[in-house]
Design an enzyme around this catalytic site. Structure first.
Site, PDB file in Angstrom:
ATOM      1  N   LYS A  41      -3.333  -5.629   1.136  1.00  0.00           N
ATOM      2  CA  LYS A  41      -3.894  -4.915  -0.025  1.00  0.00           C
ATOM      3  C   LYS A  41      -4.757  -5.769  -0.948  1.00  0.00           C
ATOM      4  CE  LYS A  41      -3.276  -1.502   0.773  1.00  0.00           C
ATOM      5  NZ  LYS A  41      -3.854  -0.944   2.040  1.00  0.00           N
ATOM      6  N   HIS A 123      -2.888 -10.566   8.568  1.00  0.00           N
ATOM      7  CA  HIS A 123      -2.202 -10.778   7.284  1.00  0.00           C
ATOM      8  C   HIS A 123      -1.199 -11.927   7.406  1.00  0.00           C
ATOM      9  CE1 HIS A 123      -3.909  -7.295   5.440  1.00  0.00           C
ATOM     10  NE2 HIS A 123      -3.184  -6.391   6.053  1.00  0.00           N
ATOM     11  N   SER A 153      -0.927  -1.629  -5.371  1.00  0.00           N
ATOM     12  CA  SER A 153      -1.597  -1.071  -4.199  1.00  0.00           C
ATOM     13  C   SER A 153      -0.623  -1.009  -3.004  1.00  0.00           C
ATOM     14  CB  SER A 153      -2.807  -1.936  -3.849  1.00  0.00           C
ATOM     15  OG  SER A 153      -3.458  -1.454  -2.707  1.00  0.00           O
ATOM     16  N   PHE A 270      -6.065   5.696   2.223  1.00  0.00           N
ATOM     17  CA  PHE A 270      -6.279   4.254   2.229  1.00  0.00           C
ATOM     18  C   PHE A 270      -7.189   3.826   1.071  1.00  0.00           C
ATOM     19  CE2 PHE A 270      -8.199   0.309   3.377  1.00  0.00           C
ATOM     20  CZ  PHE A 270      -7.141  -0.414   3.902  1.00  0.00           C
TER      21      PHE A 270
HETATM   22  S1  PPS Z   1      -4.782  -3.659   4.105  1.00  0.00           S
HETATM   23  O1  PPS Z   1      -4.151  -2.406   4.579  1.00  0.00           O
HETATM   24  O2  PPS Z   1      -3.756  -4.598   3.684  1.00  0.00           O
HETATM   25  O3  PPS Z   1      -5.676  -4.227   5.076  1.00  0.00           O
HETATM   26  O4  PPS Z   1      -5.575  -3.235   2.806  1.00  0.00           O
HETATM   27  P1  PPS Z   1      -6.813  -4.016   2.172  1.00  0.00           P
HETATM   28  O5  PPS Z   1      -8.043  -3.575   2.837  1.00  0.00           O
HETATM   29  O6  PPS Z   1      -6.521  -5.467   2.107  1.00  0.00           O
HETATM   30  O7  PPS Z   1      -6.797  -3.505   0.679  1.00  0.00           O
HETATM   31  C1  PPS Z   1      -6.939  -2.143   0.342  1.00  0.00           C
HETATM   32  C2  PPS Z   1      -7.316  -2.094  -1.115  1.00  0.00           C
HETATM   33  O8  PPS Z   1      -8.697  -2.469  -1.246  1.00  0.00           O
HETATM   34  C3  PPS Z   1      -9.394  -1.402  -1.853  1.00  0.00           C
HETATM   35  N1  PPS Z   1     -10.785  -1.361  -1.374  1.00  0.00           N
HETATM   36  C4  PPS Z   1     -11.844  -1.562  -2.172  1.00  0.00           C
HETATM   37  N2  PPS Z   1     -11.904  -1.850  -3.479  1.00  0.00           N
HETATM   38  C5  PPS Z   1     -13.149  -1.981  -4.014  1.00  0.00           C
HETATM   39  N3  PPS Z   1     -14.298  -1.826  -3.310  1.00  0.00           N
HETATM   40  C6  PPS Z   1     -14.265  -1.552  -1.983  1.00  0.00           C
HETATM   41  N4  PPS Z   1     -15.398  -1.414  -1.313  1.00  0.00           N
HETATM   42  C7  PPS Z   1     -12.989  -1.406  -1.363  1.00  0.00           C
HETATM   43  N5  PPS Z   1     -12.575  -1.142  -0.103  1.00  0.00           N
HETATM   44  C8  PPS Z   1     -11.234  -1.114  -0.136  1.00  0.00           C
HETATM   45  C9  PPS Z   1      -8.585  -0.162  -1.467  1.00  0.00           C
HETATM   46  O9  PPS Z   1      -8.922   0.940  -2.258  1.00  0.00           O
HETATM   47  C10 PPS Z   1      -7.171  -0.692  -1.687  1.00  0.00           C
HETATM   48  O10 PPS Z   1      -6.870  -0.882  -3.066  1.00  0.00           O
HETATM   49  P2  PPS Z   1      -6.148   0.216  -4.004  1.00  0.00           P
HETATM   50  O11 PPS Z   1      -5.884  -0.500  -5.291  1.00  0.00           O
HETATM   51  O12 PPS Z   1      -4.911   0.658  -3.324  1.00  0.00           O
HETATM   52  O13 PPS Z   1      -7.159   1.315  -4.167  1.00  0.00           O
END
Ligand code: PPS
Length: 310
Positions: A41, A123, A153, A270
């Site tokens: 996350k 991860h 998250s 997601f």
């Molecule tokens: S995972 O499942 O662990 O691989 O998730 P990960 O991709 O690391 O993290 C998901 C969070 O990143 C947010 N996200 C973004 N935030 C800002 N801009 C962009 N482009 C973007 N893409 C993914 C996603 O919404 C998750 O955060 P939260 O706070 O839950 O919304």
């Protein structure tokens, strides 16, 4: 059946992963592979999109060739991917590659057949990264996100993860997070582990908060690390194509197609908010106080400093 967690070399992790640990540990990285590693996350998918866009000169169509999890496979979950998961786009993508035997192959074989340079996701904590990545001096991009937003998250996300235990209350989840009793272990150990190794190995350490605040600067830094020089126009294009809104509406970048038996997104999607400071919607004043006190003790001996959104 809810999944179970176990402990592997001091890291709490899903039994679904340790069941295939030998295969994961022996993953064969190659020269030129790029690994995007994060605590869950922390902006993994966002960084994956940025890297794919950089490597393909911002070509939107090429970057829509397949969903993220096929374009840049998740190395410790390959065995959970049913053959059919990889049968579509990536099948076509790999069909001309020697060794590809068709859609009935397992995830690992598909990844082995992918042409170089591959971009891979993990991860795993730094000491659990398969040694071949270090042996081949692969470039590793690490993304870290502040602890409170990561916990927030992850709490929502863990309600969708089918190979983790059933969801618990926010109160209990926060305690488990602080103890490191969640999948992929302690946030504190994870972010500090990579921080301590970053100058000894080929690791670029990036913060989610910087990606939000100054995406141009971060994308330039990542491009430089990957040996690419971006024009101003291309840089701005990549900023736009990797924005939250753009990725949320792109079925190839929003993980909506992730196999349901692994992620059940019927209640929580997601691409949730992508914000800095969302922790304020979850933490009570008391939880904030207890968390910050614990945080201080966990992090005081480290030079690693986060921008903590107040
Ligand atoms: S995972 O499942 O662990 O691989 O998730 P990960 O991709 O690391 O993290 C998901 C969070 O990143 C947010 N996200 C973004 N935030 C800002 N801009 C962009 N482009 C973007 N893409 C993914 C996603 O919404 C998750 O955060 P939260 O706070 O839950 O919304």
């Amino acid at each position: 059946m809810p999944g179970k967690l176990t402990v592997l070399e001091g890291v709490t992790i899903a039994e679904a992963i340790t069941a295939k640990w030998e295969q994961i540990w022996n993953f064969q990285a190659r020269d030129g592979d790029v690994l995007i590693d994060t605590y869950p996350k922390s902006g993994t998918t966002w960084m994956q999109e940025i890297v794919d866009l950089i490597l393909h000169d911002g070509d939107e169509q090429i970057c829509r060739r397949a969903p993220t999890f096929e374009r840049m496979p998740f190395i410790e979950l390959l065995h959970l991917m049913k053959p059919v998961t990889f049968s579509g786009h990536i099948g076509a993508y790999c069909s001309s590659v020697q060794g590809w035997k068709g859609p009935r192959e397992r995830g690992i074989e598909v990844v082995n057949a992918m042409p170089s340079p591959r971009v891979l996701k993990s991860h795993l904590a730094v000491h659990l990264v398969p040694p071949s990545f270090w042996e081949h001096n692969c470039k590793v991009i690490y993304v870290a996100r502040n602890a409170k937003d990561t916990a927030t998250s992850y709490y929502h996300f863990d309600q969708t993860v089918q190979f983790h235990p059933d969801p618990v209350s926010w109160e209990d989840y926060l305690e488990q997070f602080m103890k490191g009793d969640v999948g992929w272990g302690s946030w504190y150990d994870h972010v500090k582990g990579f921080w301590e190794q970053k100058d000894k190995r080929n690791v670029l350490y990036i913060f989610f908060e910087d990606m939000k605040k100054t995406p141009q600067q971060v994308i330039r830094k990542v491009a430089k690390f990957l040996g690419k020089d971006l024009s101003e126009d291309l840089l701005n294009k990549i900023v736009k194509l990797s924005s939250f809104e753009h990725m949320r509406d792109n079925p190839m970048a929003n993980n909506s197609g992730f196999p349901k038996e692994i992620l059940d997104q019927s209640k929580i999607v997601f691409m949730r908010k992508g914000a800095v400071g969302d922790w304020k919607t979850m933490f009570t004043a008391r939880q904030k106080e207890v968390f910050e006190d614990h945080y201080k003790r966990q992090m005081e001996s480290s030079t690693l400093k986060f921008q903590d959104p107040k």
